[in-house]
Design a protein around this motif. Structure first.
Motif, PDB file in Angstrom:
ATOM      1  N   THR A  54      -2.937  22.449 -10.730  1.00  0.00           N
ATOM      2  CA  THR A  54      -2.290  21.558  -9.924  1.00  0.00           C
ATOM      3  C   THR A  54      -0.877  21.264 -10.262  1.00  0.00           C
ATOM      4  OG1 THR A  54      -3.214  19.788 -11.306  1.00  0.00           O
ATOM      5  CG2 THR A  54      -5.011  20.810  -9.906  1.00  0.00           C
ATOM      6  N   ARG A  55      -0.424  20.870  -9.143  1.00  0.00           N
ATOM      7  CA  ARG A  55       1.114  20.505  -9.079  1.00  0.00           C
ATOM      8  C   ARG A  55       1.388  19.208  -8.303  1.00  0.00           C
ATOM      9  NH1 ARG A  55       4.372  24.442 -11.492  1.00  0.00           N
ATOM     10  NH2 ARG A  55       6.172  23.626 -10.279  1.00  0.00           N
ATOM     11  N   GLY A  56       2.386  18.457  -8.587  1.00  0.00           N
ATOM     12  CA  GLY A  56       2.624  17.345  -7.957  1.00  0.00           C
ATOM     13  C   GLY A  56       4.296  17.166  -8.181  1.00  0.00           C
ATOM     14  N   GLU A  57       4.876  16.378  -7.479  1.00  0.00           N
ATOM     15  CA  GLU A  57       6.463  16.199  -7.527  1.00  0.00           C
ATOM     16  C   GLU A  57       6.602  14.575  -7.389  1.00  0.00           C
ATOM     17  OE1 GLU A  57       9.694  19.149  -6.506  1.00  0.00           O
ATOM     18  OE2 GLU A  57       9.770  17.641  -4.884  1.00  0.00           O
ATOM     19  N   GLY A  58       7.457  14.038  -7.996  1.00  0.00           N
ATOM     20  CA  GLY A  58       8.039  12.729  -7.955  1.00  0.00           C
ATOM     21  C   GLY A  58       9.653  12.645  -8.120  1.00  0.00           C
ATOM     22  N   LYS A  59       9.860  11.481  -7.668  1.00  0.00           N
ATOM     23  CA  LYS A  59      11.379  11.037  -8.019  1.00  0.00           C
ATOM     24  C   LYS A  59      11.483   9.927  -9.200  1.00  0.00           C
ATOM     25  CE  LYS A  59      15.539   9.329  -5.763  1.00  0.00           C
ATOM     26  NZ  LYS A  59      16.167   8.885  -4.714  1.00  0.00           N
ATOM     27  N   VAL A  60      12.074  10.358 -10.126  1.00  0.00           N
ATOM     28  CA  VAL A  60      12.089   9.328 -11.396  1.00  0.00           C
ATOM     29  C   VAL A  60      13.085   8.190 -11.025  1.00  0.00           C
ATOM     30  CG1 VAL A  60      12.882   9.169 -13.734  1.00  0.00           C
ATOM     31  CG2 VAL A  60      12.094  11.301 -12.992  1.00  0.00           C
ATOM     32  N   THR A  61      12.476   6.921 -10.843  1.00  0.00           N
ATOM     33  CA  THR A  61      13.396   5.803 -10.408  1.00  0.00           C
ATOM     34  C   THR A  61      13.795   4.969 -11.614  1.00  0.00           C
ATOM     35  OG1 THR A  61      11.548   4.466 -10.710  1.00  0.00           O
ATOM     36  CG2 THR A  61      11.843   5.385  -8.397  1.00  0.00           C
ATOM     37  N   ALA A  62      13.393   5.363 -12.914  1.00  0.00           N
ATOM     38  CA  ALA A  62      13.939   4.619 -13.953  1.00  0.00           C
ATOM     39  C   ALA A  62      13.498   5.308 -15.300  1.00  0.00           C
ATOM     40  CB  ALA A  62      13.610   3.129 -14.019  1.00  0.00           C
TER      41      ALA A  62
END
Length: 666
Positions: A297-305
Motif C-alpha cells: 500500500t502506498r500513499g503520498e503527502g506534502k511535508v508541511t513542517a
C-alpha cells in the motif's frame, strides 16, 4: 557532528526514566532532575504517566557527548506496553539495558536482552540502584552472565554498596585482574587477538584491548557493564563516557535516496497527525512530496513542517537528514511502521509476540458507540496492535490487549482525552486456526444461484508454522484485469481474519486456481452498465464464500497461546503446587531442588496465567516468584473455544448470498 539513536530499555521499576533524567542533567540539558514519583520527568509527559509513575509511550529527548548528538528514546518497562518497545527497536543504533541491583535480572530483562541480541543491537548494561538497601554487585553480575549472556564484563567496582554514599570506581589499565578478564573475553571472539595472547607471552597492550572492546561492542558481541545510581548520579559519568566511546554512531548518505521508517505517531494540539521518522538515507525537506507505505500500500503527502531534536527537545527545522530522528507534519494518512521514500517490498517487522488477549469495550451510556469507535480509532493510530474488531451483528467493538494494566490505561485515556466512560467485558484469550489439510472450492459466475458476475476457484493448503498467509496465482496474470486480481487478493486477507471457529487463520497458502469475468459492456449507444459487466465488488463479495467453503473442506485446528513459566518457591511447597498446575493445564518439567529452594519450569496456557498468579501467595507462603512470557501456540486439547463471528457467516451459503445481495442493493 555525529548522531547516535540510543534506546533505554528495562524491566518496569528498574529506573530507566530516572536514568534518562540524570543523563539529561549531567549533559546540561535540564537544571533540575525530575522525579517519577513526583510526576515531573521530561519524558513522562502524558497525564496518565505522571499519575501512575510508569512510562506508557516512548519519548525522544536529546543531549550531546562531545561531537555526538544523542537522540535518547525512553521506552516503557511494563510488559503490557511491549509494542512501544518493538517499534523503537528498528530505529536504534545502540541501547542501554537497565538492571536493578536490588531486584536483579527479571522476566522482562530476559525478553529484552534476547531481542537485542537477535537484532544485533550494540548494548551496554547499567546496573542501577547501588545505593539501595539490599543491592548486590557480584551476584547481579553473575546473574547477568548466567541468565542473559556470558559475554559481559564489569567496567568498574562498587564502594559503599547499599548506602547513600555508594560510588563506582572505574577499572584502570594498571589493574591486572581487569585486563586479564577483558583479554579472555575479547580473545574468545577474535582469532587474531587470541593468537597474539597465546603466542606473545606478555600482556597485550591496553590500547589494543580497548580497540577490540570498541569493535566487539559495536558488533553486539560483548556487553560492558557499568554500575551506578540514577538517583545520586554515581557511575553516570562513566556510563556517558562508555556511550560516547563504545556505541557506534548512525550512518547513511544525506545526499542519497530518501529512506526512513515511522516508529511513532501522535496528534498535535489541533488534531493534526505528527509522524516520528528515523532517517536511514537522504534528506526530507519542508514542502517535499513524500511517498510512504508498506505491505504493497502506498500513499503520498506534502511535508508541511519538520522538527528535529536538539538540546533536549524538538525544534523546528528546514530538513531532517540521514541518521537523524525527525517529526514530520502534513502526512495525513501515514501509519506506524510505514516506510518513507523507497517503500517497495517493505513489511512491518515484529520482534515480540502479538497480543494474546482481547476484551469488548462497552460505552456508558450505550448510545455513544460512534464516538467510542472514533476515539478508539485515534488510539489505534498510536498503537496499531490494539487491533479494533467491529462486530456488525452485536454492534460491539473489541480490542486486543497484552494485559490488564493496558486495559486500565485505555479506559483512563478514553475518559480524560475524549470524555467517554467505558467498561470492559471479561478478558478472553485470542486463539489461532491453522488448516488441517487441503481444501478446494469453485464458483462459476451467474450460475448455480451465484448472482455475481465473477468466477473464482481457490485452494487452501497448510504451510510451515510462522509463515503467515501466502497468496499465489495459478491462472495466467493477463486472464483478468489487475483491479479484479487485486480485489481477490485483498479480500482473501480480510476473510481469513475469522476462520471456521471465528479465530484468525494463519500458516496457510491460498491459491487462485480459476478466474473468469465479464468485460465492460453496455447497451447500444448507452453508458457502461454494471449489470452486464464484472466489477471489483463482484469479486469482493464472492471471494469470502469460495474461500470459507475451501477452508471448511480443509478443516482447521485451533491453537491457544502458551506461556513459558519459571517458578521459584520453597522446596516443601512443591507437593501442593504441582496438582494446582495440573488443574490449570500447565505442563511442568522435572523440578530442580537446591537446599530449601525449588524451581519449576514449563508451559501454561496464557488464559490461566492470571489464575496462577492469584493462587501463588497462598501456595508458597508468599515466597513464590513467578516469571512468565509468551512462548508459542499449542493445539487445543478438548472442547474447541469458539469466537463469535463479526460478519454474516459465509459458511451458510444461502444466508450469506441473501445478506450480501440485499447489502449491495441486488
Amino acid at each position: 557532528m555525529h548522531t547516535l539513536n540510543l534506546g533505554i530499555l528495562a524491566h518496569v521499576d528498574a529506573g530507566k526514566t530516572s536514568l534518562t533524567e540524570r543523563l539529561l542533567h549531567t549533559a546540561g540539558v535540564i537544571d533540575e532532575i525530575g522525579s517519577v514519583d513526583d510526576g515531573n520527568t521530561r519524558t513522562d509527559s502524558l497525564a496518565l504517566e505522571r499519575q501512575r509513575g510508569i512510562t506508557i509511550k516512548s519519548a525522544v529527548v536529546s543531549f550531546t557527548i562531545e561531537d555526538i548528538t544523542v537522540n535518547l528514546i525512553d521506552t516503557p518497562g511494563h510488559p503490557d506496553f511491549i509494542a512501544e518497545v518493538e517499534r523503537v527497536l528498528s530505529v536504534l543504533d545502540g541501547a542501554v539495558l537497565v538492571v536493578s541491583a536490588v531486584e536483579g535480572v527479571q522476566a522482562q530483562t530476559r525478553v529484552l536482552m534476547r531481542t537485542l541480541q537477535r537484532l544485533r543491537i550494540p548494548t551496554l548494561v547499567f546496573v542501577n540502584k547501588i545505593d539501595r538497601g539490599g543491592a548486590q554487585d557480584t551476584s547481579t553480575l553473575r546473574a547477568l552472565s548466567e541468565k542473559l549472556t556470558p559475554a559481559v564484563v564489569a567496567m568498574g567496582s562498587v564502594d559503599g554498596l547499599g548506602t547513600r554514599g555508594a560510588r563506582c570506581v572505574p577499572y584502570a589499565e594498571s589493574d591486572p585482574g581487569f585486563t586479564t578478564r577483558l583479554t579472555e573475553l575479547l580473545a574468545d571472539r577474535d582469532d587474531a587477538l587470541l593468537a597474539a595472547y597465546v603466542d606473545g607471552g606478555a600482556p597485550l597492550p591496553y590500547h589494543r584491548l580497548r580497540e577490540a572492546l570498541v569493535a566487539q561492542t559495536g558488533q553486539a558481541l560483548v556487553h560492558p557493564v557499568f554500575f551506578g545510581s540514577a538517583v545520586t548520579g554515581a557511575g553516570v559519568d562513566a556510563l556517558i563516557g562508555g556511550i560516547g566511546e563504545l556505541l557506534p554512531t548512525a550512518g547513511g548518505d544525506a545526499d542519497g535516496p530518501v529512506s526512513g521508517t515511522v516508529f511513532k505517531v501522535e496528534r498535535g494540539a489541533g488534531g493534526e497527525k505528527i509522524a516520528y521518522v528515523r532517517m536511514f538515507s537522504g534528506t526530507v525537506r519542508t514542502r517535499d512530496r513524500l511517498p510512504f507505505g508498506r505491505d504493497h500500500t502506498r500513499g503520498e503527502g506534502k511535508v508541511t513542517a519538520v522538527g528535529v531534536f536538539d538540546h533536549g527537545a524538538a525544534v523546528g527545522a528546514a530538513s531532517v537528514g540521514a541518521g537523524r530522528i525527525g517529526k514530520l507534519w502534513g502526512l495525513g494518512d501515514i501509519r506506524i511502521g510505514d516506510a518513507v521514500g523507497a517503500t517497495d517490498g517493505v513489511t512491518a517487522e515484529h520482534f515480540f509476540a502479538p497480543p494474546t488477549l482481547e476484551s469488548v469495550v462497552v460505552p456508558s451510556p450505550p448510545a455513544g458507540r460512534g464516538e467510542l469507535h472514533f476515539a478508539l480509532s485515534q488510539l489505534a493510530e498510536q498503537d496499531p496492535l490494539i487491533n479494533l474488531r467491529q462486530d456488525d451483528i452485536r454492534k460491539e467493538v473489541s480490542v486486543s490487549l497484552y494485559g490488564e494494566v493496558q486495559k486500565e490505561v485505555i479506559q483512563a485515556t478514553l475518559a480524560q482525552e475524549f470524555g467517554i466512560d467505558v467498561t470492559f467485558r471479561q478478558t478472553t484469550t485470542i486463539c489461532l486456526e491453522r488448516p488441517a489439510g487441503t481444501g478446494c472450492a469453485f464458483e462459476v459466475g451467474d450460475k448455480d444461484l451465484n448472482p455475481f458476475l465473477a468466477t473464482i476457484g481457490l485452494r487452501v493448503d497448510p504451510a510451515p508454522i510462522g509463515s503467515g498467509v501466502v497468496y499465489r496465482i495459478e491462472v495466467e496474470l493477463g486472464s483478468m484485469p489487475f483491479s479484479l486480481m487485486r480485489a481477490v487478493e485483498e479480500t482473501v486477507g480480510e476473510t481469513l481474519r475469522q476462520g471456521i471457529h471465528g479465530w484468525p487463520v494463519t500458516d496457510c497458502v491460498v491459491t487462485l486456481t480459476h478466474s473468469g469475468y465479464w468485460p465492460r459492456q453496455s447497451h447500444s449507444h448507452a453508458v457502461f452498465d454494471k449489470s452486464m459487466s464484472s466489477t471489483a465488488g463482484d469479486f469482493r463479495n464472492l471471494t469470502p464464500l469460495v474461500l470459507m467453503t475451501a477452508l471448511k473442506r480443509a478443516g482447521t485446528t485451533v491453537y491457544e497461546p502458551m506461556h513459558r513459566f519459571r517458578l521459584e518457591l520453597p522446596a516443601d511447597t512443591l507437593g501442593p503446587t504441582l496438582p494446582v498446575l495440573a488443574r490449570l493445564r500447565a505442563v511442568p518439567r522435572a523440578p530442580s531442588v537446591q537446599g530449601a529452594s525449588g524451581v519449576l519450569e514449563g508451559e501454561i496456557p496464557a488464559a490461566r496465567v492470571h489464575e496462577l498468579q492469584q493462587q501463588l501467595p497462598a501456595l508458597t507462603r508468599g515466597e513464590g516468584v513467578l516469571e512468565t512470557g509468551f512462548d508459542s501456540y499449542r493445539a487445543v486439547v478438548g472442547p474447541v473455544p469458539a469466537r463469535p463471528r463479526t460478519d454474516h457467516n459465509p459458511l451458510n451459503r444461502k444466508e450469506y448470498l441473501l445478506h450480501t445481495v440485499r447489502r449491495v442493493g441486488g
